[in-house]
Design a protein around this motif. Structure first.
Motif, PDB file in Angstrom:
ATOM      1  N   ASP A 196       0.859  -1.180   0.000  1.00  0.00           N
ATOM      2  CA  ASP A 196       0.000   0.000   0.000  1.00  0.00           C
ATOM      3  C   ASP A 196       0.899   1.235   0.000  1.00  0.00           C
ATOM      4  O   ASP A 196       1.986   1.198   0.565  1.00  0.00           O
ATOM      5  CB  ASP A 196      -0.825  -0.080   1.295  1.00  0.00           C
ATOM      6  CG  ASP A 196      -1.713   1.107   1.545  1.00  0.00           C
ATOM      7  OD1 ASP A 196      -2.076   1.781   0.590  1.00  0.00           O
ATOM      8  OD2 ASP A 196      -2.049   1.344   2.725  1.00  0.00           O
ATOM      9  N   GLY A 210      -5.515   7.340   3.849  1.00  0.00           N
ATOM     10  CA  GLY A 210      -6.041   5.978   3.926  1.00  0.00           C
ATOM     11  C   GLY A 210      -5.312   5.035   2.978  1.00  0.00           C
ATOM     12  O   GLY A 210      -5.360   3.826   3.137  1.00  0.00           O
ATOM     13  N   TYR A 253      -6.250  -8.124   9.124  1.00  0.00           N
ATOM     14  CA  TYR A 253      -5.350  -7.407   8.212  1.00  0.00           C
ATOM     15  C   TYR A 253      -4.085  -7.136   8.991  1.00  0.00           C
ATOM     16  O   TYR A 253      -4.110  -6.461  10.016  1.00  0.00           O
ATOM     17  CB  TYR A 253      -6.041  -6.128   7.794  1.00  0.00           C
ATOM     18  CG  TYR A 253      -5.219  -5.029   7.155  1.00  0.00           C
ATOM     19  CD1 TYR A 253      -3.996  -4.594   7.673  1.00  0.00           C
ATOM     20  CD2 TYR A 253      -5.695  -4.381   6.032  1.00  0.00           C
ATOM     21  CE1 TYR A 253      -3.281  -3.570   7.081  1.00  0.00           C
ATOM     22  CE2 TYR A 253      -4.992  -3.337   5.441  1.00  0.00           C
ATOM     23  CZ  TYR A 253      -3.780  -2.941   5.990  1.00  0.00           C
ATOM     24  OH  TYR A 253      -3.087  -1.914   5.419  1.00  0.00           O
ATOM     25  N   ASN A 269      -5.693  -4.556  11.462  1.00  0.00           N
ATOM     26  CA  ASN A 269      -7.018  -4.002  11.221  1.00  0.00           C
ATOM     27  C   ASN A 269      -7.978  -5.183  11.176  1.00  0.00           C
ATOM     28  O   ASN A 269      -7.563  -6.318  10.927  1.00  0.00           O
ATOM     29  CB  ASN A 269      -7.067  -3.221   9.905  1.00  0.00           C
ATOM     30  CG  ASN A 269      -6.204  -1.969   9.967  1.00  0.00           C
ATOM     31  OD1 ASN A 269      -6.182  -1.279  10.986  1.00  0.00           O
ATOM     32  ND2 ASN A 269      -5.479  -1.685   8.905  1.00  0.00           N
ATOM     33  N   ARG A 271     -10.600  -5.623   9.171  1.00  0.00           N
ATOM     34  CA  ARG A 271     -11.391  -5.483   7.940  1.00  0.00           C
ATOM     35  C   ARG A 271     -10.445  -5.601   6.757  1.00  0.00           C
ATOM     36  O   ARG A 271      -9.228  -5.595   6.923  1.00  0.00           O
ATOM     37  CB  ARG A 271     -12.021  -4.094   7.932  1.00  0.00           C
ATOM     38  CG  ARG A 271     -10.903  -3.096   8.219  1.00  0.00           C
ATOM     39  CD  ARG A 271     -11.245  -1.673   8.086  1.00  0.00           C
ATOM     40  NE  ARG A 271     -10.120  -0.862   8.511  1.00  0.00           N
ATOM     41  CZ  ARG A 271      -9.084  -0.547   7.763  1.00  0.00           C
ATOM     42  NH1 ARG A 271      -9.010  -0.968   6.504  1.00  0.00           N
ATOM     43  NH2 ARG A 271      -8.099   0.180   8.235  1.00  0.00           N
ATOM     44  N   GLY A 273      -8.337  -4.192   3.678  1.00  0.00           N
ATOM     45  CA  GLY A 273      -7.672  -2.918   3.450  1.00  0.00           C
ATOM     46  C   GLY A 273      -8.247  -2.208   2.235  1.00  0.00           C
ATOM     47  O   GLY A 273      -8.769  -2.834   1.320  1.00  0.00           O
ATOM     48  N   ASP A 274      -8.132  -0.894   2.235  1.00  0.00           N
ATOM     49  CA  ASP A 274      -8.575  -0.081   1.105  1.00  0.00           C
ATOM     50  C   ASP A 274      -7.421   0.857   0.777  1.00  0.00           C
ATOM     51  O   ASP A 274      -7.084   1.691   1.621  1.00  0.00           O
ATOM     52  CB  ASP A 274      -9.831   0.702   1.518  1.00  0.00           C
ATOM     53  CG  ASP A 274     -10.465   1.437   0.349  1.00  0.00           C
ATOM     54  OD1 ASP A 274      -9.806   1.595  -0.690  1.00  0.00           O
ATOM     55  OD2 ASP A 274     -11.631   1.863   0.498  1.00  0.00           O
ATOM     56  N   GLU A 276      -5.957  -2.030  -0.757  1.00  0.00           N
ATOM     57  CA  GLU A 276      -5.392  -3.366  -0.994  1.00  0.00           C
ATOM     58  C   GLU A 276      -6.422  -4.322  -1.610  1.00  0.00           C
ATOM     59  O   GLU A 276      -6.106  -5.123  -2.503  1.00  0.00           O
ATOM     60  CB  GLU A 276      -4.892  -3.980   0.325  1.00  0.00           C
ATOM     61  CG  GLU A 276      -3.629  -3.343   0.880  1.00  0.00           C
ATOM     62  CD  GLU A 276      -3.924  -2.237   1.869  1.00  0.00           C
ATOM     63  OE1 GLU A 276      -4.983  -1.567   1.736  1.00  0.00           O
ATOM     64  OE2 GLU A 276      -3.102  -2.039   2.783  1.00  0.00           O
TER      65      GLU A 276
HETATM   66  N1  GLY Z   1      -4.828   0.923   3.167  1.00  0.00           N
HETATM   67  C1  GLY Z   1      -4.709   0.894   4.570  1.00  0.00           C
HETATM   68  C2  GLY Z   1      -5.923   0.542   5.289  1.00  0.00           C
HETATM   69  O1  GLY Z   1      -6.894   0.068   4.716  1.00  0.00           O
HETATM   70  O2  GLY Z   1      -5.946   0.722   6.481  1.00  0.00           O
END
Ligand code: GLY
Ligand code: AMP
Length: 410
Positions: A196, A210, A253, A269, A271, A273-274, A276
């Motif tokens: 990321d 993010g 995550y 995390n 959840r 990833g965003d 990812e």
């Molecule tokens: N890309 C990092 C996150 O989803 O926390």
């Protein structure tokens, strides 16, 4: 199978898209750019499986409430979601499980926090204990900036309640990796790793965001690295959770850093990833709905499979993201971009005015290119990004650039 995805961003669009290969999908609340979006709240939706995207509803116990109604839910309950909801709690679990992580202290009072900072060397890391939408982490070489951050947090001025406890960590350096593990309470299987790009600007400059882009697979993260991570971090963590009576069914995550002294877990995390998810899931060749349903049921089977190609995602963001994103601008060029071979444009912060998609958030679109190599995937993603515009749109131009330069084909 009918699957209900909860959330409204690029991650949820990718989840819906890939789940949609094998299942009927509705998304709540979704957004005007995600097919299958419905306004009804999750508890009013009939579904065989609920998949909860964002951390806020997970920390707030949505998975528990849906389970109480008899739903099959992919996502941890409020107890397990504390891994993301409280960094101090996460660090305590990591240490109990013997997982290598940065040295840390957790504080609610200023004097001991500042004394702990005095014992740090040249890189200071200050994190809010609670959720802060990806903005609660400061990494700085400047001690006075770290002191200001500690004061701003503990006073409640900077992040409200989320910052009234801070976690201070030793600063680590090295390449980072995101590995998403699908967990069924006891067992876990990894997805293909991703990298990321968290900083706003090219060359890893500017504030943390993010995530401004990602790619998968990652040359430095072969099968042996992932196996070690599963054995030394993910499984001991699930065990530590079980010993606390927590049955963790969802994604874990794992944010890793390869330091000169070996890999360290930076964060968990609870959840996907965003962004990812937008590079990992499109490469999946097995059935995602089956995978998530079996994890939710506590009966995880074999590990998922991925294609041999690569995916690169570039986030297109609004002017002034992450500080105060400008919104309401019509998005031009979406259709042409979506027509580029191997490209999918995931809609994140979008709204609709008079039948046209307009910007409605900071990270507006994630443009994912897929190809036989990272180089091909990257070329496709950037070709599509070049067709999209709105006033003030910006994106990084160096996503996966060094991989292509260094490894030729990735
Ligand atoms: N890309 C990092 C996150 O989803 O926390
Ligand atoms: P987190 O939300 O905890 O993953 O932190 C966000 C980003 O801050 C990470 O992806 C790293 O780039 C950076 N970071 C977090 N913890 C550390 C640390 N101990 N040392 C250096 N950088 C860190």
């Amino acid at each position: 199978m009918r699957v209900c995805v909860v959330g409204s961003g690029g991650r949820e669009h990718a989840l819906a898209d890939v789940l949609g290969r094998d299942a009927e999908v509705v998304v709540t609340p979704g957004n005007p750019g995600i097919p299958g979006s419905v306004a009804a709240p999750p508890h009013e939706i009939e579904a065989d499986l609920f998949v909860i995207g964002p951390e806020v509803p997970l920390v707030g116990g949505l998975a528990d409430r849906l389970r109480e109604r008899g739903g099959l839910v992919f996502g941890p309950g409020a107890d397990g979601a504390m891994l993301e909801g409280s960094k101090a709690w996460m660090k305590a679990v990591l240490c109990e499980a013997g997982v290598p992580t940065a040295r840390y202290g957790a504080f609610t009072e200023e004097a001991p926090a500042l004394a702990f900072l005095d014992g740090m060397e040249d890189l200071f890391v200050v994190k809010t204990d609670g959720l802060a939408a990806g903005k609660g982490v400061l990494v700085t070489g400047d001690r006075s900036e770290a002191v200001d951050a500690v004061r701003g947090c503990l006073s409640g001025e900077a992040f409200g309640e989320a910052g009234r406890r801070v976690v201070i960590e030793e600063g680590l350096t090295g390449p980072e990796l995101s590995v998403l593990a699908i967990c069924d309470g006891g067992r876990a299987v990894p997805l293909s790793p991703a990298q990321d790009f968290k900083r706003l600007a090219d060359g890893d400059m500017g504030p943390n965001t993010g995530g401004m882009g990602a790619y998968s697979p990652v040359p430095i993260a072969g099968g042996a690295v992932v196996d070690t991570l599963m054995d030394e971090a993910v499984l001991p963590t699930l065990e530590a959770l079980r010993s606390r009576g927590i049955d963790y069914r969802g994604v874990l995550y794992c944010g890793l850093m390869f330091t000169p002294r070996g890999p360290r877990v930076l964060e968990y995390n609870v959840r996907f990833g965003d962004p990812e998810t937008q590079v990992v899931l499109p490469r999946l060749t097995s059935d995602l709905a089956d995978l998530l349903a079996s994890a939710a049921a506590g009966s995880l089977g074999s590990a998922p499979t991925f294609d041999d190609g690569a995916a690169v995602a570039v986030v297109c963001a609004s002017e002034d993201y992450p500080a105060s994103p400008r919104t309401g601008d019509p998005i031009e060029g979406l259709e042409a971009a979506s027509d580029v071979d191997g490209v999918t444009v995931f809609r994140a912060g979008v709204g609709e005015v008079d039948g046209r998609l307009v910007t409605a958030g900071g990270r507006v679109l994630t443009v994912t290119g897929q190809g036989a190599t990272v180089a091909e995937a990257r070329d496709r993603a950037y070709a599509a990004v070049g067709m999209i515009s709105w006033p003030g749109m910006h994106h990084r131009t160096d996503i996966a650039g060094t991989v292509v330069a260094g490894a030729g084909t990735g």
